[in-house]
Design a protein around this motif. Structure first.
Motif, PDB file in Angstrom:
ATOM      1  N   VAL A   1       0.846  -1.192   0.000  1.00 19.08           N
ATOM      2  CA  VAL A   1       0.000   0.000   0.000  1.00 19.08           C
ATOM      3  C   VAL A   1       0.883   1.244   0.000  1.00 19.08           C
ATOM      4  O   VAL A   1       2.098   1.171   0.211  1.00 19.08           O
ATOM      5  N   ASP A   2       0.282   2.388  -0.228  1.00 17.71           N
ATOM      6  CA  ASP A   2       1.011   3.648  -0.178  1.00 17.71           C
ATOM      7  C   ASP A   2       1.173   4.106   1.264  1.00 17.71           C
ATOM      8  O   ASP A   2       0.405   3.704   2.149  1.00 17.71           O
ATOM      9  N   TYR A   3       2.146   4.964   1.495  1.00 17.62           N
ATOM     10  CA  TYR A   3       2.332   5.489   2.848  1.00 17.62           C
ATOM     11  C   TYR A   3       2.881   6.912   2.800  1.00 17.62           C
ATOM     12  O   TYR A   3       3.539   7.314   1.830  1.00 17.62           O
ATOM     13  N   ILE A   4       2.588   7.653   3.850  1.00 18.56           N
ATOM     14  CA  ILE A   4       3.132   8.991   4.043  1.00 18.56           C
ATOM     15  C   ILE A   4       3.528   9.112   5.509  1.00 18.56           C
ATOM     16  O   ILE A   4       2.702   8.883   6.394  1.00 18.56           O
ATOM     17  N   VAL A   5       4.779   9.452   5.766  1.00 18.29           N
ATOM     18  CA  VAL A   5       5.233   9.654   7.135  1.00 18.29           C
ATOM     19  C   VAL A   5       4.771  11.039   7.596  1.00 18.29           C
ATOM     20  O   VAL A   5       5.073  12.050   6.968  1.00 18.29           O
ATOM     21  N   ALA A   6       4.010  11.071   8.689  1.00 16.10           N
ATOM     22  CA  ALA A   6       3.512  12.352   9.210  1.00 16.10           C
ATOM     23  C   ALA A   6       3.088  12.175  10.661  1.00 16.10           C
ATOM     24  O   ALA A   6       2.539  11.140  11.036  1.00 16.10           O
ATOM     25  N   ASP A   7       3.359  13.197  11.444  1.00 17.32           N
ATOM     26  CA  ASP A   7       2.901  13.236  12.837  1.00 17.32           C
ATOM     27  C   ASP A   7       1.583  14.001  12.864  1.00 17.32           C
ATOM     28  O   ASP A   7       1.556  15.225  12.733  1.00 17.32           O
ATOM     29  N   VAL A   8       0.486  13.294  13.033  1.00 17.37           N
ATOM     30  CA  VAL A   8      -0.828  13.935  12.943  1.00 17.37           C
ATOM     31  C   VAL A   8      -1.142  14.810  14.154  1.00 17.37           C
ATOM     32  O   VAL A   8      -2.160  15.490  14.161  1.00 17.37           O
ATOM     33  N   THR A   9      -0.271  14.803  15.159  1.00 17.14           N
ATOM     34  CA  THR A   9      -0.465  15.710  16.291  1.00 17.14           C
ATOM     35  C   THR A   9       0.192  17.062  16.047  1.00 17.14           C
ATOM     36  O   THR A   9       0.038  17.978  16.852  1.00 17.14           O
ATOM     37  N   ASN A  10       0.931  17.184  14.952  1.00 14.55           N
ATOM     38  CA  ASN A  10       1.650  18.416  14.623  1.00 14.55           C
ATOM     39  C   ASN A  10       0.895  19.172  13.540  1.00 14.55           C
ATOM     40  O   ASN A  10       0.674  18.654  12.438  1.00 14.55           O
ATOM     41  N   ALA A  11       0.504  20.401  13.831  1.00 16.83           N
ATOM     42  CA  ALA A  11      -0.337  21.166  12.901  1.00 16.83           C
ATOM     43  C   ALA A  11       0.341  21.398  11.555  1.00 16.83           C
ATOM     44  O   ALA A  11      -0.300  21.284  10.495  1.00 16.83           O
ATOM     45  N   GLU A  12       1.623  21.717  11.551  1.00 12.70           N
ATOM     46  CA  GLU A  12       2.325  21.955  10.293  1.00 12.70           C
ATOM     47  C   GLU A  12       2.478  20.668   9.499  1.00 12.70           C
ATOM     48  O   GLU A  12       2.362  20.677   8.266  1.00 12.70           O
ATOM     49  N   ALA A  13       2.719  19.561  10.189  1.00 13.56           N
ATOM     50  CA  ALA A  13       2.828  18.273   9.505  1.00 13.56           C
ATOM     51  C   ALA A  13       1.510  17.887   8.850  1.00 13.56           C
ATOM     52  O   ALA A  13       1.491  17.306   7.762  1.00 13.56           O
ATOM     53  N   VAL A  14       0.403  18.221   9.501  1.00 17.02           N
ATOM     54  CA  VAL A  14      -0.918  17.928   8.924  1.00 17.02           C
ATOM     55  C   VAL A  14      -1.143  18.758   7.662  1.00 17.02           C
ATOM     56  O   VAL A  14      -1.667  18.258   6.664  1.00 17.02           O
ATOM     57  N   LYS A  15      -0.740  20.016   7.691  1.00 16.42           N
ATOM     58  CA  LYS A  15      -0.873  20.851   6.492  1.00 16.42           C
ATOM     59  C   LYS A  15      -0.074  20.256   5.331  1.00 16.42           C
ATOM     60  O   LYS A  15      -0.554  20.205   4.192  1.00 16.42           O
ATOM     61  N   ASP A  16       1.157  19.817   5.616  1.00 13.65           N
ATOM     62  CA  ASP A  16       1.986  19.198   4.576  1.00 13.65           C
ATOM     63  C   ASP A  16       1.350  17.900   4.077  1.00 13.65           C
ATOM     64  O   ASP A  16       1.378  17.601   2.878  1.00 13.65           O
ATOM     65  N   LEU A  17       0.796  17.124   4.994  1.00 11.65           N
ATOM     66  CA  LEU A  17       0.128  15.882   4.619  1.00 11.65           C
ATOM     67  C   LEU A  17      -1.027  16.153   3.666  1.00 11.65           C
ATOM     68  O   LEU A  17      -1.186  15.464   2.640  1.00 11.65           O
ATOM     69  N   VAL A  18      -1.834  17.143   3.977  1.00  5.27           N
ATOM     70  CA  VAL A  18      -2.991  17.466   3.141  1.00  5.27           C
ATOM     71  C   VAL A  18      -2.547  17.922   1.756  1.00  5.27           C
ATOM     72  O   VAL A  18      -3.159  17.554   0.736  1.00  5.27           O
ATOM     73  N   VAL A  19      -1.474  18.688   1.687  1.00  8.29           N
ATOM     74  CA  VAL A  19      -0.934  19.121   0.388  1.00  8.29           C
ATOM     75  C   VAL A  19      -0.538  17.910  -0.453  1.00  8.29           C
ATOM     76  O   VAL A  19      -0.839  17.835  -1.656  1.00  8.29           O
TER      77      VAL A  19
END
Length: 248
Positions: free
Chosen positions: A51-69
């Motif tokens: 499957v696909d994956y993205i490393v991100a800390d979902v408790t970090n607001a900036e990381a969530v913004k990058d994830l959404v992008v």
């Protein structure tokens, strides 16, 4: 809701319930993206599951913004969000328990993270012909477990938020909102509370999630949680005492 040929995002997908759900949904013909802050575990899980994956800390607001992008750029057909990542501390309230610090960590992961990620992904989910948000709470969402006191608080908060979100989105969107309430599951996180001996395998949760979404069952009780909820509604004090028997 049809849960095949969908693009699905699962937080906490590197192990436990998230891993099992990613495996099942991938086998059912969905494109799955798993997310976690533990890069090594996530990469291994993604290879095993294909499957696909993205490393991100979902408790970090900036990381969530990058994830959404990244999701908007590479997975613009995302239609199912499963908020599964969680953390809990086994302890009892009282003098020296350090409950404030423990609860901060639990609320950041179990409540604020799914609330934040959901809000950021709403514009993308609204573009899809049909979409779903799945919040994984717990049987402690409707009554507390004294050895998971502030974890119970956080899951109760997410339960309340899920109900409000479901009602709100039903008014003017096609997004369906589901809640999954498992009883004790055998994962790495539940070893301190008897998960290996008494917990259900994570695949049971995954199967119930798949069936619940397929059948539009918005409150999905797993294992003993359904009976525990019925007992609580019938006689709250008795049910809570039974649920915590021998723990206080």
């Amino acid at each position: 809701m049809n849960i095949t040929n969908k693009t699905v995002l699962i937080t906490g997908g590197g192990s436990g319930i998230g891993y099992a759900t990613a495996k099942l949904l991938s086998e059912k013909g969905n494109r799955v993206i798993i997310v976690s802050r533990n890069a090594a575990k996530l990469e291994m899980a993604a290879r095993e599951l294909n499957v696909d994956y993205i490393v991100a800390d979902v408790t970090n607001a900036e990381a969530v913004k990058d994830l959404v992008v990244k999701l908007e750029a590479n997975f613009s057909d995302l239609s199912v969000l499963i908020n599964n990542a969680g953390v809990g501390f086994v302890y009892k309230l009282g003098e020296g328990a350090n409950a404030v610090e423990k609860s901060r960590q639990e609320f950041e992961t179990n409540y604020f993270a799914p609330v934040r990620l959901t809000e950021h992904l709403l514009p993308l989910l609204k573009k899809q012909p049909e979409a779903a948000i799945v919040n994984v709470t717990s049987n402690v969402a409707f009554h507390p477990l004294v050895v998971l006191p502030t974890y119970s608080d956080a899951k109760t908060a997410l339960h309340s938020h899920t109900v409000a979100l479901r009602l709100t989105l039903s008014a003017d969107t096609k997004i369906k909102v589901f809640e999954v309430m498992p009883s004790l599951i055998n994962t790495d996180a539940t070893k301190d509370m008897g998960g290996e001996q008494r917990g259900l395998p994570p695949i049971i949760v995954a199967e119930d999630i798949y069936n619940g979404i397929s059948e539009d069952v918005y409150e999905i009780f797993v294992g003993e949680a359904g009976q525990q909820y019925a007992d609580y509604l019938a006689a709250p004090e008795t049910a809570i005492a039974r649920f915590n028997q021998g723990l206080y």
